[in-house]
Every structure is written in C-alpha cells, then in structure tokens.
Design an enzyme around this catalytic site. Structure first.
Site, PDB file in Angstrom:
ATOM      1  CB  THR A 168      54.540  66.335 -50.089  1.00  0.00           C
ATOM      2  OG1 THR A 168      54.803  65.100 -49.553  1.00  0.00           O
ATOM      3  CG2 THR A 168      55.971  67.000 -50.156  1.00  0.00           C
ATOM      4  CB  CYS A 169      49.555  67.361 -47.100  1.00  0.00           C
ATOM      5  SG  CYS A 169      50.561  66.925 -45.936  1.00  0.00           S
TER       6      CYS A 169
END
Length: 473
Positions: free
Chosen positions: A8-9
């Site tokens: 989830t960058c």
C-alpha cells in the site's frame, strides 16, 4: 501465500528541471499491511550478493550474474519472509525503488493471468539493482525478467540516474510498459495504474513488452481509439475511489491546486504527468508523503472526526514503515552526488535523514534493527513516537514539528558541510570520509529523536486513563 505484507505504498517522482536544485528525485513510502514491520538500512557488498537467488513467498528462483556491484537497500529486519530490499542506490549511482503495488482489471487477468511462482516485490531490488548502469537499463532488465518468468502481482517500479527517471508498470502476468518522466514534470502514484497515452514511435520516452500491441488487439482489450495504458489495463473501482485516487488528488492539490479545483478526491481522470506551480523541494515531498488531508474535511486528526469513519485512506499513517527519498545531484562529483534521505515508521511524526550512498557500511542504529523493541535503534524510536503521537496528536504536534524543522535544517547543513569536507578526495579515502560523516549524522539524529521520545512520554503520561491525583480528594 500471503503477498499483502507490503502492498500500500505512495510514490512521488520529480524530474530534474522540476526539482529545486536540478536533481532527479524519486520517493516512495513503503507501507505494510500491519502497523509494525521493522526495517533496516544496509549496504550489500558484491561478495554478499546471492548467485542463486530463491524467494521465500513465491518460490521463484533464478541464477544471477557474476558481476554485481555494491548497493544500498532497506530490507526487512529479519529475512523469514524474504528480503524486500525496497529502495537503494548502486555503485554506478543508479537508483531503484520497488514496488508501488497497483491494480489490474479482470479482463487483463483473464487474458494474461498472474504467475503463482513468478517474481514480485520481495525479489525485484535484489535481482536488479546490482546489475544495471542506467535507469533505462533497469527497465530493460526487469522487462526481460517479466516476459520470461512472469509476476504474481501488478507493480510500479522506479529507476533513476542523474539524468533520467523511468516509471515502469506491470499488468497481468507478463506485460508491462515504462515511461520516462519528462524533466519538467512530477508524478504521484497511489497504488493504481497511472501511465496514460503510449507513443509507440517514441523509444526515448516509452518502452513496453514486445507483444503489447498484438496482445491488446488479440484479446479485444482496448475500448477506445487511443492506446491509454491506464484505461486498458488499470481498474476504476470503489476501492480505487476511496483508497487510491484521494492520495493523488491531495498531492496535486498541494503542487498545482488550479488543476484539481473542480475535481473530487474520487476523480478517476487525474493526470499522471503533472506540472507544479513552483520548484519542488525535499520538504515538499516529505509533506505530501506525510499528509493526512490536512485543511480538508477528511483529516482524521481534526477534532470531532472519527478516524475509523473517514472516507479516504491517508498517505501518512500508522502503516508507513520507511520512506526513501533518493536525490541524484548533477552539480557535485559523481563519487558523492547520491543521497538517500531515509525516515522510519509513520511519516507524520518522523523526519528525513540524509545518507551518502558511496559507503561500505551504514550506521549501526539504522543497520541493526531487530524484531524485538530496542530504544537505541532508529526504527523502534520512531515507531514508539508514532504510537504516542497517534493517541495524543494535538498535545505533542508542536514538539514533533519543532523536531522535524530542526533536523531537516540540520540535514541540509550536513550535506553542505560534507560536500566541502570531501572535495578533492577519491577512492577509499572518500568512502571512509563519507561513512564517518554518515555515522555522525545518525548519532546526532538518534540523540535528538530520543530526546523527543522522552519529552512526549513525560508530557502524555500524566493524563492517561486510570491516572489518579490525590489533591482532588
């Protein structure tokens, strides 16, 4: 297999003519699926680079070349789930950040399914960065690996050198495209396919899988007259509208608000290539990658807001593990032009620290992270600070902001001082001097962080639930 640990960058890319000093700058939050996923900062020497690589999660394996070069990396503290090297700079001053997990629509996954035993984020930095001499060469290597072995996930992969930034996106098991970021532009990539129009006649700015056009035609995947990679390969779901696009919206609102004034956080047509209304600084990048929709109704820390009921996923939040901002400077000798600014744990409460990458080792307080809490270690100090800050945000943010401002100023001062100190040095003398300078920088920052942690603990301990004051009775 669990591939969701790192998924989830948020990425920011800044071309050399868009940055404040002419550097190419690439930055990415590494966000885990859980709040605590300890990280460390290391230098990998050629003799420590594997020759027969075996992943932990997908069981992907590959024989690697015999000519690796030294590189920096930010792997997991312990390797039981793999390396997850994430971001680094090699001895040729080529930088890589991998990966920005992205989305692919079902039509693509049906035509080119993901490969269960393919390569993925766990592997990519380790099997790529030590073997490339330019950003474009990074795209070429990963592209050939993808077409041969396939991947089990869809990812955005970043490469940079002092002149170029290339952003590469995978789609399905074997297909991919890459775009050179224009020098006057910036990009914000939030876990969603971003690249838009592809010019197949412009090899200086676009690269792609050898069969990309034929694949799309054969499977009737293009629903328009133009070849828009995002529309053909990406997704546009409710999850995207609440989890992904709001982050791009907020970043573009910060850098060029005039272009999104009529758009909502859920807009599906935000531009991939953007132009800021000013030159972009390291502080700008840190602000956006630490942000939680400040000055909007969506900030979970606004009094009266329930953080569990906010509609949009923040950029800076508890699952940030590390942020690497890699700056490749054109105005100093190449032997000390590369800087990896590094921050551990949740970005709203941490600070970036500049480390020169032409070194043989990293400071032990950044290198020797364990899975057990250690208050002498940079990751754990910042993780403890982030935990206190989350529950006492308004009570401690003045202290945190003062700490951040002081240490960012210190970081810029250190870079100038070190540049001047090492001017004229070369070879092992230069490397030793840069390494000693990194040690001094880290020591100062860890002491300042420990002081902030003490201040926060002291300030917040008296008001916790269950406290008792005898003077009231």
């Amino acid at each position: 297999m669990d591939y969701t640990t790192h998924s989830t960058c948020t990425t920011i890319l800044v071309g050399k003519n868009a940055s404040y000093d002419g550097s190419t700058i690439i930055a990415r939050n590494e966000d885990a699926g859980v709040a605590v996923n300890p990280k460390k900062f290391v230098v990998v020497q050629p003799e420590d680079q594997p020759r027969n690589y075996q992943s932990k999660l997908s069981k992907f394996s590959i024989k690697l070349p015999d000519n690796p070069v030294r590189y920096t990396s930010v792997p997991d503290a312990t390797p039981e789930k793999g390396i997850w090297g994430e971001a680094g700079v090699n001895a040729h001053n080529v930088a890589m950040s991998a990966t920005e997990t992205i989305t692919t629509n079902p039509r693509i996954l049906g035509a080119d399914p993901l490969v269960k035993n393919g390569l993925g984020e766990e592997d990519l930095l380790t099997i790529t960065l030590p073997y490339i001499k330019s950003a474009k060469a990074g795209v070429e290597r990963v592209g050939s690996l993808l077409e041969k072995y396939g991947t089990y996930e869809s990812n955005g992969i970043i490469f940079s050198d002092v002149n170029d930034i290339w952003y590469m996106e995978t789609a399905g098991g074997h297909h991919w495209v890459a775009q050179r970021i224009p020098d006057d532009s910036y990009v914000i990539a939030p876990n969603q396919t971003g690249i838009q129009e592809i010019d197949f006649d412009d090899p200086d700015h676009f690269m792609y899988a050898s069969d990309l056009k034929n694949f799309v035609e054969q499977h009737h995947l293009n629903l328009s007259d133009n070849f828009n990679f995002r529309k053909i390969f990406g997704s546009d779901t409710q999850l995207d509208h609440h989890y992904n696009t709001p982050r791009a919206w907020y970043g573009q609102r910060y850098f060029n608000p005039e272009t999104v004034k009529d758009k909502s956080p859920m807009s599906h047509d935000l531009s991939f290539i953007c132009h800021a209304n000013r030159k972009i600084t390291i502080e700008d990048i840190k602000f956006v990658l630490s942000s939680h929709y400040q000055d909007t109704p969506y900030d979970p820390f606004t009094p009266g807001n329930d953080s569990q009921k906010m509609p949009f996923r923040p950029i800076g939040f508890n699952r940030n593990q590390e942020l690497s901002v890699i700056q490749l400077r054109p105005y100093v000798p190449s032997d000390y032009s590369a800087i990896q600014w590094l921050a551990f744990a949740a970005n709203p409460s941490n600070t970036l620290v500049p480390f020169f990458t032409n070194v043989q080792d990293t400071p032990d307080c950044y290198r020797d992270t364990t899975k057990i809490v250690d208050s002498q270690n940079a990751y754990w100090e910042n993780r403890l600070i982030s935990l206190i800050a989350a529950d006492h945000y308004h009570a401690v943010m003045d202290d945190i902001e003062a700490y951040q401002d002081q240490l960012m100023g210190y970081g810029h001062k250190r870079i100038t001082h070190i540049d001047n100190k090492v001017e004229g040095l070369s070879g092992s003398k230069l490397t030793a001097s840069l390494q000693a300078a990194n040690e001094k920088t880290a020591d100062h920052v860890v002491k300042a962080t420990r002081k902030l942690l003490t201040t926060m603990l002291t300030k917040t301990s008296n008001g916790v639930a269950g406290s008792f004051d005898r003077k009231h009775y």
